[in-house]
Every structure is written in structure tokens, then in C-alpha cells.
Design an enzyme around this catalytic site. Sequence first.
Site, PDB file in Angstrom:
ATOM      1  CG  ASP A  46      33.440  63.154 -37.943  1.00  0.00           C
ATOM      2  OD1 ASP A  46      34.062  64.288 -36.893  1.00  0.00           O
ATOM      3  OD2 ASP A  46      34.492  62.858 -38.776  1.00  0.00           O
ATOM      4  CG  ASP A  47      29.132  61.836 -40.397  1.00  0.00           C
ATOM      5  OD1 ASP A  47      30.050  62.495 -40.802  1.00  0.00           O
ATOM      6  OD2 ASP A  47      29.213  60.450 -40.905  1.00  0.00           O
ATOM      7  CG  HIS A 101      32.567  66.278 -41.168  1.00  0.00           C
ATOM      8  ND1 HIS A 101      33.782  66.099 -41.390  1.00  0.00           N
ATOM      9  CD2 HIS A 101      31.842  65.119 -41.187  1.00  0.00           C
ATOM     10  CE1 HIS A 101      33.961  64.579 -41.580  1.00  0.00           C
ATOM     11  NE2 HIS A 101      32.716  64.280 -41.397  1.00  0.00           N
ATOM     12  CG  HIS A 105      30.085  63.673 -45.138  1.00  0.00           C
ATOM     13  ND1 HIS A 105      30.650  62.519 -45.923  1.00  0.00           N
ATOM     14  CD2 HIS A 105      30.676  63.575 -43.924  1.00  0.00           C
ATOM     15  CE1 HIS A 105      31.607  61.692 -44.943  1.00  0.00           C
ATOM     16  NE2 HIS A 105      31.390  62.448 -43.677  1.00  0.00           N
ATOM     17  CE1 TYR A 143      32.773  59.007 -46.869  1.00  0.00           C
ATOM     18  CE2 TYR A 143      33.168  61.026 -48.114  1.00  0.00           C
ATOM     19  CZ  TYR A 143      32.381  60.000 -47.734  1.00  0.00           C
ATOM     20  OH  TYR A 143      31.122  59.940 -48.153  1.00  0.00           O
ATOM     21  CG  HIS A 199      30.809  58.597 -37.159  1.00  0.00           C
ATOM     22  ND1 HIS A 199      31.920  57.885 -37.103  1.00  0.00           N
ATOM     23  CD2 HIS A 199      31.025  59.626 -38.482  1.00  0.00           C
ATOM     24  CE1 HIS A 199      32.851  58.342 -38.050  1.00  0.00           C
ATOM     25  NE2 HIS A 199      32.152  58.965 -38.818  1.00  0.00           N
TER      26      HIS A 199
END
Length: 558
Positions: A46-47, A101, A105, A143, A199
Amino acid sequence: MSPSSTLMFALLGASLAQGQALLKSRSTPMVYDSCKNSNDIALTFDDGPYIYLRSISDQFTAAGAKATFFMNGNNWDCIYNSDRISDVKYAYAAGHQISSHTWSHADLTSGLTNAQIEDAMYRMEEAFSRILGVLPAFVRPPYGDYNTNIENIAGGRGQSLAMWDWDTGDADGNTTAQSEALYNDVISAKVKNALILEHETEETTATTLVPYAINLFQSHGYNLVTMAQCLGVEPYQAIGIPQTQTSSWTCDGTPDPGDVCGGSSGITCETGTPTFLSTTTGTPTPTPSQYFHPSADSTKCLTAASDASGAAVELEDCVAAGSTGQSWTVSGNALQVYGTSQCLTVPGGNTADGTQLQISTCTSNNANQEWTIGSSTIQWTVEDSCVDNTGGVTTDGNPAQIWGCTGGPNQAWTRTTGPGVSSGSGETITPGASSSTCLSAPTAANGAAVVVEPCASGSASQLWTHDKNTLVIYGAYCLDLTNGDAASGTLLQIWSCTPGEGGNANQQWTVGSDTIEWAGGDFCVDLTNGVLTAGNQVQIWSCSGTSTPYANQIWNFS
């Protein structure tokens, strides 16, 4: 996780007239929180995109594995930063899954309006349509927080929600040892499959956790695949063509990390469908793992002789399980050897008829690597020259060249999604003690025992293909060291192949003149106790260490 700040870059480029494409019908989404296919593990990150993306991509590619990246548009960095654009294209071209994603965020369950939620999804769809020419079929809510309303909005945009069933905690303060312990727990639990959260933005994840996880899971016989592959579904709603960069490719005027449109931001919420360039008015775009066959012989494949820059491109027998050097994917106008950073190249841009083709490291805007893929031709965009099977010869090693396009048979290529080789082709392998007993896999299934049986002419259960460092049977399964257990007496099985060199370490074998040695150590395929009785399962055992092999380790190919 959102950082306290992000870099924003305005990117300039030529404008492109864009046309709206008709997309697939959209439906209510699924919420996926685990894999479906046995023995598959999907490692998801992710991210990003961030500075570690290319390194993570390369580590998976080197291991013959695939990863999934859930990306933001404006979080740790701006996706329109020129370096990030390059990295996203690089990972996509390597066959990894690229998914959403959301843009910034922001927590979608924090009282946002429907328009704000749609905007967070829309901006990522737009970014992927621009950069890659794809529309994602998955969105992972920040999240992991979602509700029925978010499910319905995602469904209206043709996306399913992507969750997980194991979390390394790498972005939540876990030490490297704690995250590695999570991977070990997966092994200890002897799970059927796993969908794991990591991540991309954590340095220790890229440098320590990724190599640890790849080695651990592959050594225990798991397939490292994308999330879509572990579910048996498509990763994208549609695949078209990338767009030409313009000044609108910027994070300026979009929500900051953790923020949303509307309200006091003064940013208009976007809730429509992004502009998408389909291939309906252009040339067809092959999906990953495409094989090109000369029209004269469908059992031959266009092949990169190795994955090294400068390697020749030639014809070779198609390999039943597929070979890295025989599968190709299109990235923009480039024809890329699947799972590598190498592209089909006209060396030196030599326009002369008869110039032999090779592969070299893919670079953006390289005219020597730009091709138009037609229904039956591969034409160099620089001039009227086509990929040509030299002399129309179909013997192994015959080089591919460029030649002025003629429409003739030497320039006609058929394209398939598999290598096109019958699972009933190959050689028999017999122990030195008996030419009438064959190495066999009576059942075509993961985990099926490899045994000796009386030879039966033409039986698919006894026909093996030697593809570089793998031994393939049934066109899809490889001789496999059970659980990667490198110890004398470990019994052998078959398992779904990770094709070619650099694949699953449990499936890598060195075939000598009369022995089969595991590439991971000094162990040889061994006829257990020298017994020729039907059903005796073969094993590995320490090799003799001399030029004279043990009698139980002598095998003949015919």
C-alpha cells in the site's frame, strides 16, 4: 499511512485529442479478504508509488513472482512526478498488478459525502487511465475501513474492495523481527493460501521483509501471485493505451494527503468517468504472456535467447509450460520480454533489410523499440519494416530480422495466450536399472507424487519437457522438491510451474548426461532404495560428489 507532507510536481507535455471509450458494464462489488486458489500467496503493498517501488518490483521479477501495488495519487509523493510515472509504468510492464488505494488516503468512513468518496476513486481511475491505459477493478479503502455505502459506490464504479487476512504491521510500528514472525506464522499455520498486507513506503520492507518473504514462501512451495491471480479474476475493468502527458498531469489543485474535495478546500469534486483511450481505433494490445508463432509452424515461438541485454531474438521450440524468453507483453509501443526489463530492439536503429533483432534494456521514447502490433504483423514504427523470420526457416536458432514489409508469409505471426504446445509432448525418463520403467506423475494435480511406473508409450503422465532449469509434465506442472526440504529422503512431487530460470527454487534442476541435480544444493533425484516396483515414490539424496553417480541416481532421457 499518510505522511505529514508530500512533494507536488507539475508535469508539462504535448496535448492529445482524447476520445471516450465504451467501458465494460459495472456491477455490485465483491469484498475480498482472502485468496481462493490453493497454494497461492498474494503479497500486497500500500501507499505508493514511492522510491522503493522499482526495487520491490525487481526482487519479485528476479524470483519469477508477482506482487500487487495499491497506489495513492497524492500521499507520500505525487503520482505525476516524472520519476513516479516511470516507476508505475515499470512495475506494470513487469506484470505486477496496479490497483487503487484512493487519491489522498483520506478515511472514507469519516463522514464524507458521496461526492467526496467518488472523487477519491475517480482521480485514481484518471491517473491509471492516463499513465497506463487501464481502469482498475480493485480499490483498497484507506485503513481498511469501509461500510455498505462505500461498497455500493465502488460497485457503481466497477471496482471490488480489496482487504487482507494477514497484516505485517510494517507501517504500524512493528519491528522487522515482528513482521518476519508474521510470515513464519503463515507457514506454521499451514494455510491453503494467504493475502498479506505490506507497505511499499517502508525502507525495511523493501530491503529486508521482501527478500525474506519471497525466500520463505517459495522454499515452502507457495506460488507468489497477484491478488487477481489468487482470486481467479481480472485485475482491470479495461485495458487500452496510455495517453500523452499534458500540463493537466499535476497534483496541484487536488486534495492534499488525507484531505478531500469540496467544503473549505475549494476543490471541485469529480464524480464522472475518466477519459479512457481504448484500442478499438488502434492496434490490438496483447495482455501479459503473449506468444508469437511464425505462420508456417505454430510449435515455434519468437524467443529471446536469454534475458541479458544484447541477446538475440530467434525461433525456438515452444515450451509447454511457457518460458520467460517466449512470453511478451506490450508497454506502450514497446514489446517487452515478460517479467524482465528487456525490450525488442533494432540494434543501432539500423534500417537495412536483414538487420537481426535483439533485446536491450527498455527505455522511454526509444524509437528503436517502438512497434505497431497488427493482427498478424509486427511493424517497426520508424519506417515500413516488419519483423521477419529470416528465410522462412523454422529450425531452432533461426534469427528474426527486419525487412521491408511485404505482407508475405515470413512476416506473418499468430499470437496466442499460451505457448501452443500439447501437454502430450516431451521425453521419457528412465532409471539406469530399467529401460522399461518410467518416471511418472500419475495424477495431474498440485502435490501429486512422482513415482516410477511401467513405461506406457505416449502416456502424458510420463512425458517430460526440459525447459531451461525446469522439468515440465502435463504442460503445466513441474518436478518439485516438496516444501523445499533440502534433506536426503525428501520425496518429490509435481506443482504448478513457475517457468524458466529464476523461478520457484523448488523446481530448479540441473540435468546432466545421466543425473538430475537440484540447483539449490548437492542433492540428486534418487530411485528410493533402488526399488522398481510400480508406485515407488522417488526422492532426493546427496549426490555422489564424484564423476561416477550412485546407481540409484542414474536417469536416461529418450
